[in-house]
Structures are given as structure tokens and as C-alpha cells.
Design an enzyme around this catalytic site. Structure first.
Site, PDB file in Angstrom:
ATOM      1  CE1 TYR A  95      -3.504  -2.652   0.624  1.00 40.78           C
ATOM      2  CE2 TYR A  95      -4.631  -0.639   1.283  1.00 40.78           C
ATOM      3  CZ  TYR A  95      -4.669  -1.961   0.900  1.00 40.78           C
ATOM      4  OH  TYR A  95      -5.880  -2.592   0.807  1.00 40.78           O
ATOM      5  CE  LYS A 111       1.893 -17.685  -2.373  1.00 39.76           C
ATOM      6  NZ  LYS A 111       0.963 -18.827  -2.486  1.00 39.76           N
ATOM      7  CG  ASP A 128      -1.942 -20.180  -1.026  1.00 43.47           C
ATOM      8  OD1 ASP A 128      -1.374 -20.158   0.086  1.00 43.47           O
ATOM      9  OD2 ASP A 128      -1.461 -20.781  -2.010  1.00 43.47           O
ATOM     10  CG  ASP A 134      -8.087  -4.759   1.916  1.00 43.82           C
ATOM     11  OD1 ASP A 134      -9.025  -4.301   2.590  1.00 43.82           O
ATOM     12  OD2 ASP A 134      -8.032  -4.691   0.675  1.00 43.82           O
ATOM     13  CG  ASP A 143     -13.659  -6.955   2.633  1.00 44.71           C
ATOM     14  OD1 ASP A 143     -13.464  -6.273   3.659  1.00 44.71           O
ATOM     15  OD2 ASP A 143     -14.091  -6.487   1.563  1.00 44.71           O
TER      16      ASP A 143
HETATM   17  C1  IPM Z   1     -10.332  -1.091   4.182  1.00 42.84           C
HETATM   18  C2  IPM Z   1     -10.581  -0.561   2.800  1.00 42.84           C
HETATM   19  C3  IPM Z   1      -9.412   0.323   2.412  1.00 42.84           C
HETATM   20  C4  IPM Z   1      -8.171  -0.539   2.396  1.00 42.84           C
HETATM   21  C5  IPM Z   1      -9.577   1.068   1.068  1.00 42.84           C
HETATM   22  C6  IPM Z   1     -10.844   1.864   1.020  1.00 42.84           C
HETATM   23  C7  IPM Z   1      -8.372   1.921   0.759  1.00 42.84           C
HETATM   24  O1  IPM Z   1     -10.787  -1.592   1.900  1.00 42.84           O
HETATM   25  O2  IPM Z   1     -10.237  -0.293   5.137  1.00 42.84           O
HETATM   26  O3  IPM Z   1     -10.232  -2.306   4.341  1.00 42.84           O
HETATM   27  O4  IPM Z   1      -7.889  -1.217   1.404  1.00 42.84           O
HETATM   28  O5  IPM Z   1      -7.473  -0.550   3.405  1.00 42.84           O
HETATM   29 MG    MG Z   2     -10.841  -3.521   2.770  1.00 46.19          MG
END
Ligand code: IPM
Ligand code: MG
Length: 357
Positions: free
Chosen positions: A142, A190, A222, A246, A250
Site C-alpha cells: 500500500y 506467503k 492462500d 485487507d 472481508d
Molecule cells: C479497508 C478498505 C481500504 C483498504 C480502502 C478503502 C483503501 O478496503 O479499510 O479495508 O484497502 O485498506
Molecule cells: Mg478492505
């Protein structure tokens, strides 16, 4: 007691969901005799529109001068499909993380008994799942340099960088969570491919020796992505680098049944920031339909960070009660769907006058 709270509603549904968490904080203030002094500041697309900068200096100052920050969401589709956009709302979030030194993002994943059947996963797989994803937040691909495009625009590149110091501090934090919980830490990397991952593993294998009470294991990302869904109950604390975290967090939200339920805390050198893990959900903006629970639970984490443990527990209880009473938004409703604002009102009411809810 008096507390200074920075409030950064941001874009899309951000303002609506933050408003509900503020109702809850105000109710907590009234019930427990605290005063929360709220200072609002723009961030994301809203801040670009107002001030030309997604994380303006004035907003940074508000954060630096607060005891904690409540954050909504950022992102606006008008920037998404413009690869040449000079400034993007997401840069505001990244700048905030970097400038506040928020090197750790803590994402607890738990299930709610009344919503177990909402998970696309089988009940026996998710029931009782309870783990924390500790995501490194200010390093890796990032932020690594160099990044960009070649002059002919035909090649693009990003760089993944980690220093021993960065790895060391996030691992220590993850171990401190593991020690307070079930004493298991999974280091996700990884290392079979990436040099940065091999450094992570090297640092972790050294550190492991001084945390003898914690059982450490190592997993390739993975494989972790697969195990997380197949055996979520086997995880306690999972620590990983920025981009893996990240993606995995999710993925982990699926276990709970809705992305609208998961809170997070970003902590580090300066003021901590509390925010839902979901995004700005622009399609729902202004419609009063978004689920405010992830933000309300983020406010509960905020209260915990201020050592207001009883207050935080009361907020969590109000949330559980609302789920039991089926006062929920359309993403998880089975019968009647309540509006975002109605859920917020109900929660505040439940905290102050439970008999009326
Ligand atoms: C999160 C989001 C952010 C990230 C984006 C919006 C930049 O997906 O906070 O997880 O990737 O960190
Ligand atoms: Mg995110």
C-alpha cells in the site's frame, strides 16, 4: 468524565451510520454522566469537494487533538473509473493512517446467535467462531516506493516493503491479543514466494521464543483463505501484512452474515480511529437503509479504548437486544425492515429506557 471525540463521517452512507453511533454515544453520556465533546471534520470525497484534499491538515489536527476518532466510510464512484484522477478519496484514508501512525487494524469476528442462519456457511461451521484479525496497516504494498508507471504508460508497478521494526511492533501487538484470549497466534504470509514474507517469518520465529504461553503457527495466505471458511473456529488471533489482511478480513465478514455488522479499531502512535469494516456503499447513500450496527459496535470499541468498559458492554447488550427484537435493517431483516435512523433511535432508547423498547 469529559472526552473529546473527533467525528469523521466521510462519504456515501458514512454520515447516516455515524449519526446512529452518535445517538448511542449521547445516550451513554446521559446514562453514565460523561460528556462527549464532538468535533466534526471532513474526509474523503467530501473533503476533496470542500477543501481539495481528502485528508486536510485541519482534519488531521482534529484527530490529533481528540481522545478517539469515530470514522464512517470513504469512497465515491465518481472517482472509481477515472484512472487519471489526481486525487482519490481513498488516499485520505491512507494519509490518515500514515499520519496518525495507525500501524494496526484490529478486526474482531464473532457471530450473533440470532443471525447464525444468515451466514452463507453452514451453521455448524460458523456457530461459536470467534477470532481477531490483526492487520498491519501502514506498510507493505500500500505504501512501498517506487510505485507508478513507466513513461510509455505500458508498465505499472507497486513495491512491497517491510522493515524489521514494522514487523516487530505488529507481531508484539498480536501476541498481546493472543495472551489475553485463547493463546493461539496464526502468522499468515506467503513465505514460499515473497522476500517480505520471509522476513516476517524470521522475525516471528525469533519472537515466538519469548511467548512460550502462546502457541504460534504459520500459514500461507492462500491456505489461510481456505481454512478461514472451512474451519473458522480453529482461529484465535491471526496476524498478517496490509494487503493480505485487507482481503482476509472481508472474507471473514461472511462468517457473521453481513458486512454491516463488523467493527474495527485502528491503533498506533497517536489517536486511535474506530470504523466499520465496510465501505461507503454509495448506492444506499441518503436512503436511510444502511446497517448502522458495525459503526455502533465500533463506538463500543471506542468506549473500551477509553476504559469505559461497563458503558461498552451496555452498548453491546443494546445491539444484541435489537437483533433479538428484530429491529434490524433490510440487509438482515426477515420480516419488517427498519430504517437506519429507527435502529439508532431504538438503540439509544434501549440504553436509556429499556422498558420502552
Ligand atoms: C479497508 C478498505 C481500504 C483498504 C480502502 C478503502 C483503501 O478496503 O479499510 O479495508 O484497502 O485498506
Ligand atoms: Mg478492505
Amino acid at each position: 468524565m469529559d472526552f473529546k471525540i473527533g467525528v469523521l463521517p466521510g462519504d456515501g452512507i458514512g454520515p447516516e451510520i455515524v449519526e446512529q453511533a452518535i445517538k448511542v454515544l449521547k445516550a451513554v453520556g446521559e446514562k453514565y454522566n460523561h460528556s462527549f465533546e464532538l468535533t466534526y471534520a471532513p474526509v474523503g470525497a467530501t473533503a476533496i469537494d470542500q477543501l481539495g484534499d481528502p485528508y486536510p491538515e485541519s482534519t488531521h489536527e482534529v484527530c490529533m487533538n481528540s481522545d478517539a476518532v469515530l470514522f464512517g466510510a470513504i469512497g465515491d464512484p465518481k472517482y472509481d473509473n477515472d484512472p487519471k484522477a489526481k486525487v482519490r478519496p481513498e488516499q485520505g484514508l491512507l494519509a490518515m493512517r500514515k499520519k496518525l501512525g495507525l500501524y494496526a487494524n484490529i478486526r474482531p469476528v464473532t457471530t450473533f446467535q440470532s443471525l447464525i442462519h444468515k451466514s452463507p456457511l453452514r451453521q455448524d461451521i460458523v456457530e461459536g467462531a470467534d477470532f481477531v484479525v490483526v492487520r498491519e496497516l501502514t506498510g507493505g504494498i500500500y505504501f512501498g516506493q517506487p510505485r507508478g508507471r513507466t513513461e510509455d504508460l505500458k508498465t505499472a508497478f507497486d513495491t512491497c516493503v517491510y522493515t524489521v521494526e514494522e514487523i516487530d511492533r505488529i507481531l508484539k501487538l498480536a501476541y498481546s491479543y493472543a495472551e489475553k484470549r485463547n493463546k493461539r497466534l496464526t502468522v499468515v504470509d506467503k513465505a514460499n514466494v515473497l522476500g517480505t514474507s520471509r522476513l516476517w517469518r524470521e522475525v516471528a520465529q525469533e519472537m515466538e521464543k519469548s511467548y512460550t504461553d502462546v502457541e504460534t503457527d504459520y500459514m500461507f495466505v492462500d491456505n489461510a483463505a481456505m481454512q478461514l471458511i472451512q474451519w473458522p473456529k480453529k482461529f484465535d488471533v491471526m496476524v498478517t501484512e496490509n494487503m493480505f489482511g485487507d482481503i482476509l478480513s472481508d472474507e471473514a465478514s461472511v462468517i457473521t452474515g453481513s458486512l454491516g455488522l463488523l467493527p474495527s479499531a485502528s491503533v498506533g502512535t497517536h489517536t486511535s480511529v474506530f470504523e466499520p469494516i465496510h465501505g461507503s456503499y454509495p448506492q444506499a447513500a441518503g436512503k436511510d437503509i444502511a446497517n448502522p450496527i458495525a459503526t455502533v459496535l465500533s463506538a463500543a470499541m471506542l468506549l473500551e479504548s477509553l476504559d469505559l468498559l461497563e458503558e461498552a458492554a451496555a452498548v453491546r447488550k443494546a445491539v444484541d437486544d435489537s437483533l433479538e427484537a428484530k429491529v434490524v435493517t433490510e440487509d438482515i431483516a426477515e420480516g419488517k425492515a427498519y430504517k437506519t435512523s429507527e435502529v439508532g433511535d431504538w438503540l439509544a432508547q434501549n440504553l436509556l429506557e429499556p422498558s420502552l423498547t
